[in-house]
Design an enzyme around this catalytic site. Structure first.
Site, PDB file in Angstrom:
ATOM      1  N   ALA A 245       0.382  -1.617   0.280  1.00 41.23           N
ATOM      2  CA  ALA A 245      -0.050   0.013  -0.118  1.00 41.23           C
ATOM      3  C   ALA A 245       0.706   1.603  -0.074  1.00 41.23           C
ATOM      4  CB  ALA A 245      -0.806   0.214   1.307  1.00 41.23           C
ATOM      5  N   LYS A 246       0.566   3.000  -0.733  1.00 41.24           N
ATOM      6  CA  LYS A 246       1.131   3.453  -0.684  1.00 41.24           C
ATOM      7  C   LYS A 246       1.643   3.503   0.716  1.00 41.24           C
ATOM      8  CE  LYS A 246      -0.853   4.628  -5.230  1.00 41.24           C
ATOM      9  NZ  LYS A 246      -1.770   4.674  -6.233  1.00 41.24           N
ATOM     10  N   ARG A 247      -0.050   3.869   1.010  1.00 37.22           N
ATOM     11  CA  ARG A 247       1.082   4.910   2.642  1.00 37.22           C
ATOM     12  C   ARG A 247       1.524   4.200   3.330  1.00 37.22           C
ATOM     13  NH1 ARG A 247      -4.515   3.445   2.113  1.00 37.22           N
ATOM     14  NH2 ARG A 247      -5.472   1.068   3.689  1.00 37.22           N
ATOM     15  N   ARG A 249       4.251   3.324   2.920  1.00 35.65           N
ATOM     16  CA  ARG A 249       5.810   3.609   1.709  1.00 35.65           C
ATOM     17  C   ARG A 249       6.358   1.931   0.937  1.00 35.65           C
ATOM     18  NH1 ARG A 249       7.123   8.343   1.909  1.00 35.65           N
ATOM     19  NH2 ARG A 249       6.093   9.680   3.640  1.00 35.65           N
TER      20      ARG A 249
END
Ligand code: GLU
Length: 272
Positions: A245-247, A249
């Site tokens: 997930a992007k959040r 990182r």
């Protein structure tokens, strides 16, 4: 002819989970001699950045993925979403919602960590109350009255190429937002409109978006659009079993490339 698409949001660089999704859709199209399209889902002007659009294209090219025709950028098509909202308004299945996030969290009973299902507070406002609040300049979202909409369409199903025939259960998501307070569209609306405009015949995406399909199927029926097939594929997870997930990182394809990983190695890691 089969037409698939990859539809990332440019809110960060692509990671291995995206590589899997993109390769999945691309292979489905190319193996069948079909078309593969790229769509940039950038209606959220606060979170999306142009540099990430360039990054997405760079990463896909590096992976050896090519796409057909022009890239569709959702931010250039708000008029299409507006027209779709007008159609829904005309059949009486939209209503303004003035609730804040905090209002919803308070009123909804949500299992811990899950998105709260909207309890329908503003569905019950009178036409007069709505008019007054709009006149005072209160910000509002537009929600779909799912029960009314589903009554109109009657029972629906769809074909999921991984699961077979699935009965649509749009009520489970509650009255979803179709136009946000700050953006005159939402994910559900834009995806449904665009998949039809782009002639997508097979919607592939990760299983974390499975629930959204109940709503997309309902919207298609309301708009009388052609019904594609879906294939919800597995969600790639990291070594610890957590989804990328992007959040969090998650390590990006760019970082992997800079650290010396080859595109062939990424394809193998993703299982292609
Ligand atoms: N834009 C969505 C995302 O990045 C995917 C949309 C879809 O495939 O339906 O998660």
């Amino acid at each position: 002819m089969i037409v698939t698409r990859f539809a990332p949001s440019p809110t960060g660089r692509l990671h291995l989970g995206h590589a899997y999704s993109a390769l999945f859709a691309w292979r489905k199209a190319r193996d069948a001699g079909g078309k593969f399209l790229l769509r940039i889902e950038d209606i959220d002007r606060g979170r999306c950045r142009d540099e990430f659009v360039a990054g997405i294209e760079e990463d896909l090219r590096w992976l050896g993925i090519d796409w057909d025709g022009d890239v569709r950028r959702q931010s250039e098509h708000f008029a299409d979403y507006r027209a779709a909202l007008d159609r829904l308004d005309a059949i009486g299945v939209l209503y303004p919602c003035f609730c804040t996030r905090a209002d919803i969290a308070r009123a909804a009973s949500a299992p811990h960590g899950a998105d709260p299902v909207y309890p329908g507070t503003c569905r019950h406002l009178s036409a007069e109350a709505r008019r007054q609040r709009i006149e005072t300049g209160a910000a509002y979202a537009l929600r779909l009255d799912v029960e009314r909409a589903f009554e109109r369409t009657g029972p629906l199903d769809w074909i999921d190429e991984g699961l077979g025939t699935v009965e649509a259960d749009p009520l489970s998501l509650g009255d979803v937002v179709l136009a946000r307070k700050d953006t005159p569209a939402s994910y559900h609306l834009a995806v449904t409109v665009d998949d039809a405009i782009q002639g997508v015949t097979l919607v592939t995406r990760a299983s974390d978006l499975f629930a959204a399909t109940h709503i997309h199927r309902l919207l298609q029926a309301l708009f009388d659009l052609p019904v594609p097939h879906w294939h919800h594929h597995k969600l790639l997870t990291d070594d610890t079993g957590k989804r990328f997930a992007k959040r969090d990182r998650a390590v990006t394809l760019q970082e992997m490339r800079e650290a010396g990983t080859t595109a062939a190695e990424v394809r193998t890691l993703a299982g292609f």
